[in-house]
Design an enzyme around this catalytic site. Structure first.
Site, PDB file in Angstrom:
ATOM      1  N   GLU A 185       0.798  -1.224   0.000  1.00 28.45           N
ATOM      2  CA  GLU A 185       0.000   0.000   0.000  1.00 28.45           C
ATOM      3  C   GLU A 185       0.833   1.277   0.000  1.00 28.45           C
ATOM      4  O   GLU A 185       0.294   2.367  -0.198  1.00 28.45           O
ATOM      5  CB  GLU A 185      -0.943  -0.013   1.209  1.00 28.45           C
ATOM      6  N   GLU A 211       6.675 -21.479   8.827  1.00 30.80           N
ATOM      7  CA  GLU A 211       7.151 -20.627   9.915  1.00 30.80           C
ATOM      8  C   GLU A 211       8.277 -21.278  10.725  1.00 30.80           C
ATOM      9  O   GLU A 211       8.992 -20.616  11.460  1.00 30.80           O
ATOM     10  CB  GLU A 211       6.006 -20.265  10.848  1.00 30.80           C
TER      11      GLU A 211
END
Length: 308
Positions: A86, A117
Site C-alpha cells: 500500500e 514458519e
C-alpha cells in the site's frame, strides 16, 4: 516466562470470557468479539514510545537510501506484505523501498503454508537474497513472539548490520529482547477463539504497521498537512483525489488542476508548488529539493479544513 515451555504463551491461553461462545446467539457473538476488539487500541497506545523509536529508525533508513523490510509468517507475514503493497500508491514510493517477506513465499498470501514458519534456513536465506545491509531496518512480525522463521531472519539481518525491530503480542524470547534495537510488545491477551491470532493480535499488528509506515513517510515530507500529496494515480479514484487536492490547496478549478498535474509529470506535490509559485516544473522540483521536499516549508500552512 516466554522461555519456559511449560507455560503457555499469552496468545495461546484460553479466554475466560468466550468459553460459551459455541452456544451464543449471533448477536451475542458480535458483542463478545466487539468487546474484545475494543481493548486493542489501548494496548497499542501503551507501546507508543517503542513505536516512535522504531519509526525513527525507519525514517533514518529511508534517508540513507535504505529500506523497510517486514518479515513474518502466516497472518503476520500477510499483514507485512499488505502494508508494503500500500505504500507506493499512497506515498509514491518505489516498490523496493518497503518490502514484505512472508514465510513460504508469495503463494502463502492466498494459501496457508503455516509449516513454513518453522524453516529457519529460509528465514536466513530471505535476508541474504535481498542483500539486507546497514542502511536497512528489518521489522520482524511474530504474534506469538517465538516464530522460528522470524527469529532466524532477524538474527541474520543483525549480522548483516541492519537495524531490527520486533512486533509481537506475547512476551518474546530473551534473545530477541536483548538483541533487537526495538521490541514493540502489544499484550492483547487471549483470543476469542483460542490461539487464533488473526483476531486481536492481527488487529493490533495492523495498527502498529500502519503507524510505522505512515509516520515514517510523513516525516519524509510525503504529506502536506494531512493531504496525500505524493500519491500515485493508478486508478480513477486516485486521479480524482489528486485533482481535488490540487484544487483545495491552490483554489483552481478541476480543469486547471488536471492540467497542472500533467505539466508536473503526474506529481501532485510538484503541481501544487508550480501553481502557487507560478514557476516551471524544473523550478518547483528544485525548490522542493531545497526544502527537504516539504510543501509546508515553501507555502506555509495548508488551507484549513472546510467543514471544521
Amino acid at each position: 516466562m516466554a522461555s519456559d515451555p511449560t507455560i503457555l504463551r499469552l496468545t495461546e491461553r484460553r479466554n475466560p470470557r468466550s468459553v460459551n461462545i459455541d452456544v451464543a446467539s449471533s448477536l451475542e457473538i458480535v458483542d463478545l468479539i466487539a468487546a474484545e476488539d475494543a481493548t486493542v487500541p489501548g494496548m497499542v497506545a501503551r507501546t507508543r514510545l517503542e513505536i516512535a523509536r522504531a519509526m525513527d529508525l525507519i525514517e533514518a533508513s529511508f534517508r540513507r537510501g535504505g529500506r523497510l523490510v517486514y518479515v513474518g509468517a502466516g497472518t503476520s507475514g500477510r499483514l507485512g506484505v499488505l502494508d508494503a503493497a500500500e505504500c507506493p500508491p499512497t506515498f509514491g514510493t518505489p516498490p523496493e523501498m518497503v518490502i514484505g517477506v512472508i514465510a513460504g513465499g508469495y503463494g502463502a498470501l492466498v494459501k496457508s503454508a503455516e509449516g513454513a514458519e518453522d524453516d529457519v534456513n529460509s528465514g536466513i536465506a530471505a535476508m541474504d537474497q535481498r542483500q539486507i545491509g546497514p542502511d536497512d531496518t528489518v521489522v520482524g512480525i511474530a504474534a506469538s513472539g517465538a516464530t522460528p522463521y522470524v527469529r532466524a531472519a532477524l538474527g541474520r539481518a543483525q549480522s548483516r548490520g541492519a537495524r531490527t525491530v520486533l512486533v509481537t503480542c506475547a512476551d518474546p524470547p530473551r534473545i530477541l529482547t536483548d538483541t533487537c534495537d526495538v521490541c514493540i510488545v502489544v499484550l492483547t491477551g487471549p483470543e476469542v477463539v483460542t490461539g487464533s491470532t488473526r483476531m486481536k493480535a492481527g488487529t493490533a499488528t495492523k495498527l502498529v504497521l500502519n503507524t510505522l509506515s505512515t509516520g515514517a513517510m510523513v516525516r519524509l515530507g510525503k504529506t502536506y498537512g494531512n493531504l496525500m500529496v505524493d500519491l500515485q494515480a493508478w486508478s480513477d479514484k486516485l486521479v480524482d483525489r489528486g485533482e481535488r487536492i490540487v484544487m483545495e490547496v491552490t483554489g483552481v478549478d478541476r480543469t486547471a488542476a488536471r492540467a497542472a498535474i500533467d505539466a508536473a509529470g503526474g506529481s501532485v506535490r510538484t503541481a501544487i508548488v508550480m501553481v502557487r509559485t507560478g514557476g516551471s516544473r524544473e523550478a518547483a522540483i528544485a525548490l522542493l529539493a531545497q526544502h527537504d521536499n516539504r510543501v509546508r516549508a515553501i507555502l506555509g500552512d495548508p488551507p484549513p479544513v472546510a467543514d471544521a
